[in-house]
Enzyme design. Sequence first.
Site, mmCIF file in Angstrom:
data_model
loop_
_atom_site.group_PDB
_atom_site.id
_atom_site.type_symbol
_atom_site.label_atom_id
_atom_site.label_comp_id
_atom_site.label_asym_id
_atom_site.label_seq_id
_atom_site.Cartn_x
_atom_site.Cartn_y
_atom_site.Cartn_z
ATOM 1 N N ASP A 39 -28.149 22.025 58.630
ATOM 2 C CA ASP A 39 -29.318 21.520 59.363
ATOM 3 C C ASP A 39 -30.478 22.520 59.271
ATOM 4 O O ASP A 39 -31.579 22.258 59.752
ATOM 5 C CB ASP A 39 -28.978 21.155 60.820
ATOM 6 C CG ASP A 39 -28.435 22.324 61.625
ATOM 7 O OD1 ASP A 39 -28.213 23.413 61.046
ATOM 8 O OD2 ASP A 39 -28.224 22.152 62.843
ATOM 9 N N SER A 40 -30.243 23.649 58.599
ATOM 10 C CA SER A 40 -31.331 24.575 58.261
ATOM 11 C C SER A 40 -32.382 23.855 57.416
ATOM 12 O O SER A 40 -33.504 24.335 57.289
ATOM 13 C CB SER A 40 -30.790 25.788 57.496
ATOM 14 O OG SER A 40 -30.061 25.381 56.361
ATOM 15 N N ASP A 78 -23.652 19.239 57.950
ATOM 16 C CA ASP A 78 -23.831 19.717 59.319
ATOM 17 C C ASP A 78 -24.067 18.555 60.278
ATOM 18 O O ASP A 78 -24.834 17.637 59.964
ATOM 19 C CB ASP A 78 -25.088 20.609 59.369
ATOM 20 C CG ASP A 78 -24.763 22.044 59.704
ATOM 21 O OD1 ASP A 78 -23.633 22.328 60.138
ATOM 22 O OD2 ASP A 78 -25.652 22.890 59.519
ATOM 23 N N LYS A 107 -19.568 19.826 59.790
ATOM 24 C CA LYS A 107 -19.549 21.130 60.463
ATOM 25 C C LYS A 107 -20.231 21.010 61.816
ATOM 26 O O LYS A 107 -21.255 20.329 61.940
ATOM 27 C CB LYS A 107 -20.263 22.187 59.614
ATOM 28 C CG LYS A 107 -20.377 23.553 60.313
ATOM 29 C CD LYS A 107 -20.786 24.648 59.361
ATOM 30 C CE LYS A 107 -22.258 24.776 59.129
ATOM 31 N NZ LYS A 107 -23.085 25.040 60.327
ATOM 32 N N GLU A 109 -21.184 23.332 65.584
ATOM 33 C CA GLU A 109 -21.256 24.645 66.231
ATOM 34 C C GLU A 109 -20.530 24.632 67.569
ATOM 35 O O GLU A 109 -20.660 23.675 68.340
ATOM 36 C CB GLU A 109 -22.732 25.028 66.444
ATOM 37 C CG GLU A 109 -23.499 25.185 65.141
ATOM 38 C CD GLU A 109 -24.976 25.547 65.343
ATOM 39 O OE1 GLU A 109 -25.389 25.813 66.489
ATOM 40 O OE2 GLU A 109 -25.703 25.550 64.339
ATOM 41 N N GLU A 176 -21.283 33.326 61.953
ATOM 42 C CA GLU A 176 -22.681 33.731 61.691
ATOM 43 C C GLU A 176 -23.119 34.835 62.650
ATOM 44 O O GLU A 176 -22.833 34.793 63.859
ATOM 45 C CB GLU A 176 -23.611 32.509 61.838
ATOM 46 C CG GLU A 176 -25.080 32.881 61.626
ATOM 47 C CD GLU A 176 -26.010 31.696 61.430
ATOM 48 O OE1 GLU A 176 -25.547 30.544 61.453
ATOM 49 O OE2 GLU A 176 -27.217 31.948 61.241
HETATM 50 O O1 KIV Z 1 -27.615 25.123 58.637
HETATM 51 C C1 KIV Z 1 -27.179 26.020 57.894
HETATM 52 O O2 KIV Z 1 -27.683 26.261 56.789
HETATM 53 C C2 KIV Z 1 -26.035 26.772 58.370
HETATM 54 C C3 KIV Z 1 -25.730 28.061 57.681
HETATM 55 C C4 KIV Z 1 -26.675 29.089 58.170
HETATM 56 C C5 KIV Z 1 -24.318 28.466 57.858
HETATM 57 O O3 KIV Z 1 -25.399 26.390 59.309
#
Ligand code: KIV
Length: 258
Positions: A39-40, A78, A107, A109, A176
């Site tokens: 989600d970056s 994500d 994924k 968190e 992280e």
């Molecule tokens: O969103 C992302 O790119 C991430 C990485 C920083 C692990 O979660």
Amino acid sequence: MKKTLNFLYKKEKLTMITAYDALFAKIFDEIVDIILVGDSLNMSFLGEKDTINATIDQMIYHTRAVCNGAKNAYIVCDMPFGSYSTKELALENAIKIYKETKADAVKLEGGVEKADTIKLLTDNAIAVVGHIGLMPQFSRSEGGYKVKGKDEISRQKLLEDAKAVEEAGAVMLVIEGVKEDVAREITESVNIPTIGIGAGRYTTGQVLVWSDMLGFFEEFKPKFVRRYLNGAEIIRSAVRKYVDDVNCGKFPGEDEIY
Ligand code: KIV
């Protein structure tokens, strides 16, 4: 050949990189083990200040693009902020991701407090990658990006989080922004691969955001990032050359016309 979990579990070191589109995914696919549609993308692709307002449809769109480009890498999508705030909502959204993309895993968190959610997803045949330590989706509520594992309470919490995520059935764990010694202890205490970002040298694998490591994101460089390319500068000089060529009549040339 498609990289399955069985294949990844046999490797001593794992490499993960983010990608958000088919073009880059195709290039990375030949080289890395795992592609994360993080989600970056909300920051480096959409230009927002954090990941908070990424949406499930946005994640699905980019994951479809990545799956179109990458045929071999293990692909992780994500789950964005707010898409797994209850375990029922998490299941609904994870099923949507599985049905509308070819992602191998989702994924999310969270540690102990997300264990029930991870269990529900894995019980329903969805592979889950955990993410503990510095969790970007908490940046607003925590008032910034804070390295974890600096004191005994934080170390204990991280170890408990890792165990809970593993016991809930996660197939892998992203760690992280965690002190190296704590990330090492976590890695030695679980039986699933750990993928570090800003977590030192002793995790099973490493992940970097593509636009950071290739020098396209120029605003700042976190300490843990190694820039392997000055991407923005290379693009700038190529585009400058194109503009110069157009301006002085060198482009298009004779063999570039019908
Ligand atoms: O969103 C992302 O790119 C991430 C990485 C920083 C692990 O979660």
